[in-house]
Scaffold this motif. Structure first.
Motif, PDB file in Angstrom:
ATOM      1  N   GLN A  59       0.829  -1.202   0.000  1.00 45.03           N
ATOM      2  CA  GLN A  59       0.000   0.000   0.000  1.00 45.03           C
ATOM      3  C   GLN A  59       0.867   1.257   0.000  1.00 45.03           C
ATOM      4  O   GLN A  59       0.586   2.215  -0.720  1.00 45.03           O
ATOM      5  CB  GLN A  59      -0.924   0.005   1.225  1.00 45.03           C
ATOM      6  N   LEU A  60       1.917   1.241   0.799  1.00 42.61           N
ATOM      7  CA  LEU A  60       2.811   2.395   0.859  1.00 42.61           C
ATOM      8  C   LEU A  60       3.561   2.586  -0.458  1.00 42.61           C
ATOM      9  O   LEU A  60       3.777   3.711  -0.896  1.00 42.61           O
ATOM     10  CB  LEU A  60       3.790   2.251   2.026  1.00 42.61           C
ATOM     11  N   ALA A  61       3.925   1.485  -1.103  1.00 40.66           N
ATOM     12  CA  ALA A  61       4.605   1.577  -2.399  1.00 40.66           C
ATOM     13  C   ALA A  61       3.684   2.227  -3.431  1.00 40.66           C
ATOM     14  O   ALA A  61       4.120   3.068  -4.218  1.00 40.66           O
ATOM     15  CB  ALA A  61       5.034   0.187  -2.869  1.00 40.66           C
ATOM     16  N   GLU A  62       2.412   1.873  -3.388  1.00 37.47           N
ATOM     17  CA  GLU A  62       1.459   2.457  -4.336  1.00 37.47           C
ATOM     18  C   GLU A  62       1.284   3.949  -4.065  1.00 37.47           C
ATOM     19  O   GLU A  62       1.289   4.762  -4.995  1.00 37.47           O
ATOM     20  CB  GLU A  62       0.113   1.740  -4.235  1.00 37.47           C
ATOM     21  N   ILE A  63       1.152   4.330  -2.815  1.00 35.51           N
ATOM     22  CA  ILE A  63       0.996   5.748  -2.462  1.00 35.51           C
ATOM     23  C   ILE A  63       2.213   6.545  -2.933  1.00 35.51           C
ATOM     24  O   ILE A  63       2.081   7.636  -3.468  1.00 35.51           O
ATOM     25  CB  ILE A  63       0.810   5.911  -0.937  1.00 35.51           C
ATOM     26  N   GLY A  64       3.406   5.981  -2.732  1.00 34.34           N
ATOM     27  CA  GLY A  64       4.641   6.670  -3.088  1.00 34.34           C
ATOM     28  C   GLY A  64       5.097   6.455  -4.511  1.00 34.34           C
ATOM     29  O   GLY A  64       6.177   6.905  -4.899  1.00 34.34           O
ATOM     30  N   ASP A  65       4.291   5.735  -5.305  1.00 35.26           N
ATOM     31  CA  ASP A  65       4.626   5.452  -6.699  1.00 35.26           C
ATOM     32  C   ASP A  65       6.007   4.813  -6.816  1.00 35.26           C
ATOM     33  O   ASP A  65       6.845   5.241  -7.609  1.00 35.26           O
ATOM     34  CB  ASP A  65       4.529   6.720  -7.544  1.00 35.26           C
ATOM     35  N   MET A  66       6.237   3.789  -5.967  1.00 36.73           N
ATOM     36  CA  MET A  66       7.516   3.080  -5.966  1.00 36.73           C
ATOM     37  C   MET A  66       7.312   1.648  -6.442  1.00 36.73           C
ATOM     38  O   MET A  66       6.296   1.026  -6.120  1.00 36.73           O
ATOM     39  CB  MET A  66       8.088   3.026  -4.542  1.00 36.73           C
ATOM     40  N   ASP A  67       8.297   1.128  -7.161  1.00 39.84           N
ATOM     41  CA  ASP A  67       8.233  -0.279  -7.517  1.00 39.84           C
ATOM     42  C   ASP A  67       8.630  -1.104  -6.294  1.00 39.84           C
ATOM     43  O   ASP A  67       9.115  -0.579  -5.284  1.00 39.84           O
ATOM     44  CB  ASP A  67       9.109  -0.604  -8.729  1.00 39.84           C
ATOM     45  N   LYS A  68       8.399  -2.403  -6.381  1.00 39.83           N
ATOM     46  CA  LYS A  68       8.615  -3.290  -5.235  1.00 39.83           C
ATOM     47  C   LYS A  68      10.059  -3.249  -4.729  1.00 39.83           C
ATOM     48  O   LYS A  68      10.316  -3.165  -3.525  1.00 39.83           O
ATOM     49  CB  LYS A  68       8.230  -4.717  -5.633  1.00 39.83           C
ATOM     50  N   THR A  69      11.006  -3.276  -5.639  1.00 46.51           N
ATOM     51  CA  THR A  69      12.419  -3.274  -5.249  1.00 46.51           C
ATOM     52  C   THR A  69      12.794  -1.981  -4.534  1.00 46.51           C
ATOM     53  O   THR A  69      13.456  -2.008  -3.488  1.00 46.51           O
ATOM     54  CB  THR A  69      13.313  -3.463  -6.495  1.00 46.51           C
ATOM     55  N   THR A  70      12.372  -0.855  -5.068  1.00 46.50           N
ATOM     56  CA  THR A  70      12.663   0.436  -4.445  1.00 46.50           C
ATOM     57  C   THR A  70      12.044   0.513  -3.059  1.00 46.50           C
ATOM     58  O   THR A  70      12.658   1.007  -2.110  1.00 46.50           O
ATOM     59  CB  THR A  70      12.136   1.584  -5.326  1.00 46.50           C
ATOM     60  N   MET A  71      10.830  -0.015  -2.915  1.00 47.96           N
ATOM     61  CA  MET A  71      10.154   0.003  -1.629  1.00 47.96           C
ATOM     62  C   MET A  71      10.914  -0.837  -0.606  1.00 47.96           C
ATOM     63  O   MET A  71      11.104  -0.406   0.537  1.00 47.96           O
ATOM     64  CB  MET A  71       8.720  -0.500  -1.787  1.00 47.96           C
ATOM     65  N   VAL A  72      11.359  -2.012  -1.002  1.00 47.26           N
ATOM     66  CA  VAL A  72      12.109  -2.883  -0.090  1.00 47.26           C
ATOM     67  C   VAL A  72      13.385  -2.191   0.376  1.00 47.26           C
ATOM     68  O   VAL A  72      13.704  -2.174   1.571  1.00 47.26           O
ATOM     69  CB  VAL A  72      12.424  -4.244  -0.754  1.00 47.26           C
ATOM     70  N   VAL A  73      14.107  -1.579  -0.546  1.00 52.04           N
ATOM     71  CA  VAL A  73      15.341  -0.860  -0.204  1.00 52.04           C
ATOM     72  C   VAL A  73      15.038   0.300   0.749  1.00 52.04           C
ATOM     73  O   VAL A  73      15.765   0.531   1.721  1.00 52.04           O
ATOM     74  CB  VAL A  73      16.047  -0.363  -1.490  1.00 52.04           C
ATOM     75  N   THR A  74      13.951   1.009   0.497  1.00 54.51           N
ATOM     76  CA  THR A  74      13.569   2.144   1.341  1.00 54.51           C
ATOM     77  C   THR A  74      13.227   1.683   2.756  1.00 54.51           C
ATOM     78  O   THR A  74      13.704   2.264   3.743  1.00 54.51           O
ATOM     79  CB  THR A  74      12.380   2.898   0.715  1.00 54.51           C
ATOM     80  N   VAL A  75      12.423   0.629   2.876  1.00 51.51           N
ATOM     81  CA  VAL A  75      12.056   0.126   4.207  1.00 51.51           C
ATOM     82  C   VAL A  75      13.275  -0.462   4.915  1.00 51.51           C
ATOM     83  O   VAL A  75      13.448  -0.273   6.121  1.00 51.51           O
ATOM     84  CB  VAL A  75      10.896  -0.885   4.122  1.00 51.51           C
ATOM     85  N   ASP A  76      14.139  -1.136   4.169  1.00 48.06           N
ATOM     86  CA  ASP A  76      15.381  -1.653   4.774  1.00 48.06           C
ATOM     87  C   ASP A  76      16.191  -0.509   5.383  1.00 48.06           C
ATOM     88  O   ASP A  76      16.705  -0.620   6.500  1.00 48.06           O
ATOM     89  CB  ASP A  76      16.232  -2.386   3.734  1.00 48.06           C
ATOM     90  N   ALA A  77      16.293   0.613   4.671  1.00 51.09           N
ATOM     91  CA  ALA A  77      17.046   1.773   5.174  1.00 51.09           C
ATOM     92  C   ALA A  77      16.377   2.360   6.405  1.00 51.09           C
ATOM     93  O   ALA A  77      17.063   2.755   7.365  1.00 51.09           O
ATOM     94  CB  ALA A  77      17.184   2.823   4.075  1.00 51.09           C
ATOM     95  N   LEU A  78      15.051   2.420   6.415  1.00 53.47           N
ATOM     96  CA  LEU A  78      14.330   2.933   7.578  1.00 53.47           C
ATOM     97  C   LEU A  78      14.531   2.018   8.790  1.00 53.47           C
ATOM     98  O   LEU A  78      14.702   2.496   9.916  1.00 53.47           O
ATOM     99  CB  LEU A  78      12.836   3.090   7.267  1.00 53.47           C
TER     100      LEU A  78
END
Length: 163
Positions: A59-78
């Protein structure tokens, strides 16, 4: 030798250039401002929207217009920064949500101040009486004619060669 054909005369401002250029510059200013507190715009987006309500990574990836890989990297960093963590959903045992830590909530509040400041500086380029008009007209485009991308043909790419 053939004669050069003159370029067509532009009769209207290049809206694509104007929107693309201002968007690019705003993104670079936002990136620089958020970098001061160790965040990216994507990290800010995830934190803020995860604080609004319980949301899954998808859901957050869709809101932020991120693909799955970018979202995983972003959450990993958080997670690595101690700002968010993946947890089981309270409503669906199979789903995992992104939960913001107390420190993440503090950072999100600061990052929202930064984002608002960058936006305010950009809008400060207008006389006060034009700011609301600009925002209203831009929202009119976003909600109307430019609300949905047109389907585009697949990009022509050569198939990857096996080594």
């Amino acid at each position: 030798m053939t004669a050069m054909t003159p370029a067509p005369t532009r009769t209207r401002p290049d809206l694509s250039y104007l929107l693309d250029h201002t968007s690019h510059v705003l993104r670079t200013q936002m990136a620089a401002a958020l970098a001061d507190i160790g965040l990216t715009a994507r990290m800010h987006c995830v934190l803020v929207h995860a604080l609004e309500e319980e949301r899954t990574q998808n859901q957050l990836a869709e809101i932020g217009d991120m693909d799955k890989t970018t979202m995983v990297v972003t959450v990993d960093a958080l997670e690595k920064a101690g700002l968010a963590e993946r947890r089981p959903s309270s409503t669906d045992r199979r789903a995992r949500i992104i939960a913001v830590t107390e420190e993440g909530a503090r950072v999100a509040a600061r990052s929202q101040e930064i984002v608002d400041g960058v936006h305010e500086k950009a809008l400060g380029a207008f006389p006060p009486e034009d700011r609301e008009t600009f925002l209203r007209l831009l929202n009119h485009l976003v909600d109307g004619y430019l609300s949905t991308p047109s389907p585009s043909p697949a990009t022509a790419r050569r198939p990857r060669q096996r080594g």
